[in-house]
Motif scaffolding. Sequence first.
Motif, PDB file in Angstrom:
ATOM      1  N   LEU A 115       5.334  10.980  -8.897  1.00  0.00           N
ATOM      2  CA  LEU A 115       4.142  11.784  -9.592  1.00  0.00           C
ATOM      3  C   LEU A 115       2.856  11.104  -8.689  1.00  0.00           C
ATOM      4  CD1 LEU A 115       2.575  13.562 -11.423  1.00  0.00           C
ATOM      5  CD2 LEU A 115       2.589  11.542 -12.920  1.00  0.00           C
ATOM      6  N   ARG A 116       2.831   9.760  -8.453  1.00  0.00           N
ATOM      7  CA  ARG A 116       1.745   9.232  -7.782  1.00  0.00           C
ATOM      8  C   ARG A 116       1.491  10.004  -6.230  1.00  0.00           C
ATOM      9  NH1 ARG A 116       1.869   4.249  -9.552  1.00  0.00           N
ATOM     10  NH2 ARG A 116       3.283   3.567  -7.907  1.00  0.00           N
ATOM     11  N   ALA A 117       2.975  10.117  -5.717  1.00  0.00           N
ATOM     12  CA  ALA A 117       2.825  10.665  -4.310  1.00  0.00           C
ATOM     13  C   ALA A 117       2.487  12.078  -4.240  1.00  0.00           C
ATOM     14  CB  ALA A 117       4.474  10.561  -3.935  1.00  0.00           C
ATOM     15  N   SER A 133       0.760  -1.149   0.165  1.00  0.00           N
ATOM     16  CA  SER A 133      -0.059   0.057   0.063  1.00  0.00           C
ATOM     17  C   SER A 133       0.742   1.358   0.211  1.00  0.00           C
ATOM     18  CB  SER A 133      -1.000  -0.004   1.087  1.00  0.00           C
ATOM     19  OG  SER A 133      -1.784  -0.886   1.040  1.00  0.00           O
ATOM     20  N   VAL A 134       1.832   1.319   0.881  1.00  0.00           N
ATOM     21  CA  VAL A 134       2.799   2.520   0.738  1.00  0.00           C
ATOM     22  C   VAL A 134       3.554   2.765  -0.663  1.00  0.00           C
ATOM     23  CG1 VAL A 134       4.998   3.118   1.604  1.00  0.00           C
ATOM     24  CG2 VAL A 134       3.243   2.323   3.280  1.00  0.00           C
ATOM     25  N   VAL A 135       3.837   1.553  -1.460  1.00  0.00           N
ATOM     26  CA  VAL A 135       4.145   1.730  -2.548  1.00  0.00           C
ATOM     27  C   VAL A 135       3.289   2.109  -3.580  1.00  0.00           C
ATOM     28  CG1 VAL A 135       5.094   0.107  -4.722  1.00  0.00           C
ATOM     29  CG2 VAL A 135       5.965  -0.312  -2.522  1.00  0.00           C
ATOM     30  N   LYS A 136       1.981   1.722  -3.342  1.00  0.00           N
ATOM     31  CA  LYS A 136       0.955   2.286  -4.018  1.00  0.00           C
ATOM     32  C   LYS A 136       0.681   3.796  -4.013  1.00  0.00           C
ATOM     33  CE  LYS A 136      -0.666  -1.506  -6.088  1.00  0.00           C
ATOM     34  NZ  LYS A 136       0.050  -1.924  -7.165  1.00  0.00           N
ATOM     35  N   VAL A 164      -1.507  11.966  -4.555  1.00  0.00           N
ATOM     36  CA  VAL A 164      -2.143  11.591  -3.281  1.00  0.00           C
ATOM     37  C   VAL A 164      -2.063  12.838  -2.414  1.00  0.00           C
ATOM     38  CG1 VAL A 164      -1.513  10.380  -0.997  1.00  0.00           C
ATOM     39  CG2 VAL A 164      -1.295   9.149  -3.329  1.00  0.00           C
ATOM     40  N   ARG A 165      -0.779  13.680  -2.337  1.00  0.00           N
ATOM     41  CA  ARG A 165      -0.876  15.050  -1.545  1.00  0.00           C
ATOM     42  C   ARG A 165      -1.791  16.040  -2.164  1.00  0.00           C
ATOM     43  NH1 ARG A 165       4.715  13.741  -1.907  1.00  0.00           N
ATOM     44  NH2 ARG A 165       4.890  15.252  -3.580  1.00  0.00           N
ATOM     45  N   LEU A 166      -1.899  16.027  -3.231  1.00  0.00           N
ATOM     46  CA  LEU A 166      -2.984  17.264  -3.921  1.00  0.00           C
ATOM     47  C   LEU A 166      -4.360  16.713  -3.434  1.00  0.00           C
ATOM     48  CD1 LEU A 166      -1.312  17.499  -7.376  1.00  0.00           C
ATOM     49  CD2 LEU A 166      -1.568  19.384  -5.647  1.00  0.00           C
ATOM     50  N   LEU A 167      -4.700  15.117  -3.606  1.00  0.00           N
ATOM     51  CA  LEU A 167      -5.982  14.722  -3.073  1.00  0.00           C
ATOM     52  C   LEU A 167      -6.179  14.793  -1.641  1.00  0.00           C
ATOM     53  CD1 LEU A 167      -6.413  11.770  -5.538  1.00  0.00           C
ATOM     54  CD2 LEU A 167      -7.488  14.283  -5.909  1.00  0.00           C
ATOM     55  N   ALA A 168      -5.122  14.833  -0.863  1.00  0.00           N
ATOM     56  CA  ALA A 168      -5.272  14.875   0.436  1.00  0.00           C
ATOM     57  C   ALA A 168      -6.050  16.313   0.944  1.00  0.00           C
ATOM     58  CB  ALA A 168      -4.171  14.635   1.220  1.00  0.00           C
ATOM     59  N   SER A 169      -5.821  17.161   0.123  1.00  0.00           N
ATOM     60  CA  SER A 169      -6.243  18.794   0.280  1.00  0.00           C
ATOM     61  C   SER A 169      -7.555  19.031  -0.280  1.00  0.00           C
ATOM     62  CB  SER A 169      -5.275  19.543  -0.174  1.00  0.00           C
ATOM     63  OG  SER A 169      -3.915  19.639   0.425  1.00  0.00           O
ATOM     64  N   GLU A 170      -7.766  18.530  -1.389  1.00  0.00           N
ATOM     65  CA  GLU A 170      -9.386  18.559  -2.021  1.00  0.00           C
ATOM     66  C   GLU A 170      -9.563  17.589  -3.009  1.00  0.00           C
ATOM     67  OE1 GLU A 170      -9.347  22.149  -4.584  1.00  0.00           O
ATOM     68  OE2 GLU A 170      -7.137  22.194  -4.681  1.00  0.00           O
ATOM     69  N   GLN A 171     -10.831  17.460  -3.408  1.00  0.00           N
ATOM     70  CA  GLN A 171     -11.215  16.773  -4.739  1.00  0.00           C
ATOM     71  C   GLN A 171     -10.852  17.489  -5.930  1.00  0.00           C
ATOM     72  OE1 GLN A 171     -15.233  14.819  -4.366  1.00  0.00           O
ATOM     73  NE2 GLN A 171     -15.303  15.613  -2.131  1.00  0.00           N
ATOM     74  N   MET A 172     -10.357  16.619  -6.530  1.00  0.00           N
ATOM     75  CA  MET A 172      -9.907  17.129  -8.232  1.00  0.00           C
ATOM     76  C   MET A 172     -10.240  15.988  -9.287  1.00  0.00           C
ATOM     77  SD  MET A 172      -6.126  18.175  -7.262  1.00  0.00           S
ATOM     78  CE  MET A 172      -5.611  20.065  -7.253  1.00  0.00           C
ATOM     79  N   CYS A 173     -10.594  16.981 -10.477  1.00  0.00           N
ATOM     80  CA  CYS A 173     -10.769  16.017 -11.345  1.00  0.00           C
ATOM     81  C   CYS A 173      -9.458  15.929 -12.269  1.00  0.00           C
ATOM     82  CB  CYS A 173     -11.977  16.538 -12.536  1.00  0.00           C
ATOM     83  SG  CYS A 173     -11.408  18.108 -13.189  1.00  0.00           S
ATOM     84  N   THR A 174      -9.427  14.975 -13.314  1.00  0.00           N
ATOM     85  CA  THR A 174      -8.138  14.790 -14.022  1.00  0.00           C
ATOM     86  C   THR A 174      -7.799  16.219 -14.551  1.00  0.00           C
ATOM     87  OG1 THR A 174      -9.098  12.693 -14.544  1.00  0.00           O
ATOM     88  CG2 THR A 174      -7.189  13.527 -15.773  1.00  0.00           C
ATOM     89  N   CYS A 175      -8.525  16.968 -15.189  1.00  0.00           N
ATOM     90  CA  CYS A 175      -8.024  18.305 -15.420  1.00  0.00           C
ATOM     91  C   CYS A 175      -7.068  18.928 -14.621  1.00  0.00           C
ATOM     92  CB  CYS A 175      -8.916  19.243 -16.412  1.00  0.00           C
ATOM     93  SG  CYS A 175     -10.208  19.764 -15.098  1.00  0.00           S
ATOM     94  N   HIS A 176      -7.736  19.014 -13.374  1.00  0.00           N
ATOM     95  CA  HIS A 176      -6.982  19.675 -12.484  1.00  0.00           C
ATOM     96  C   HIS A 176      -5.529  19.098 -12.002  1.00  0.00           C
ATOM     97  CE1 HIS A 176     -11.328  20.789 -10.782  1.00  0.00           C
ATOM     98  NE2 HIS A 176     -10.685  21.685 -11.463  1.00  0.00           N
ATOM     99  N   VAL A 223      -4.306   2.957 -10.675  1.00  0.00           N
ATOM    100  CA  VAL A 223      -3.613   2.299  -9.631  1.00  0.00           C
ATOM    101  C   VAL A 223      -4.039   2.645  -8.309  1.00  0.00           C
ATOM    102  CG1 VAL A 223      -1.216   2.051  -8.540  1.00  0.00           C
ATOM    103  CG2 VAL A 223      -1.453   2.140 -11.094  1.00  0.00           C
ATOM    104  N   LEU A 224      -4.411   3.817  -7.957  1.00  0.00           N
ATOM    105  CA  LEU A 224      -4.564   4.327  -6.638  1.00  0.00           C
ATOM    106  C   LEU A 224      -6.044   3.627  -6.299  1.00  0.00           C
ATOM    107  CD1 LEU A 224      -3.348   7.759  -6.701  1.00  0.00           C
ATOM    108  CD2 LEU A 224      -2.517   5.916  -5.069  1.00  0.00           C
TER     109      LEU A 224
END
Length: 106
Positions: free
Chosen positions: A21-23, A12-15, A26-38, A56-57
């Motif tokens: 970029l995946r990390a 899970s940590v690897v995921k 994850v950090r961006l989504l921890a702050s707010e919901q986003m769509c692909t364009c964001h 993957v996530l």
Amino acid sequence: MLMSDERSAEESVVKLFGDPLRARIVRLLASEQMCTCHLIEETGARQPTISHHLKVLREAGLVEAEPQGRFTYYRLRPEAVAAVARDLDGLAARAERAQRVRRPCD
């Protein structure tokens, strides 16, 4: 997502963080919901790359998607991240105990 052993925590940590970029996603989504364009705008990555990392996530149970009109918003699942954190905490406790254990050589 329920993890039963340290291998699951490692996977899970690897995921979550195994790719820079995946990390970042994850950090961006921890702050707010986003769509692909964001996410494309924030990271500078191409759409297929973002979509791959989101897949993957999602498959790991760490992110969920919600369609909103012609867009799909993604959000980090706090309970999944908390499960990873609990497993890592348990792994850290085992590592602490291991400081006092040494297997003898033959």
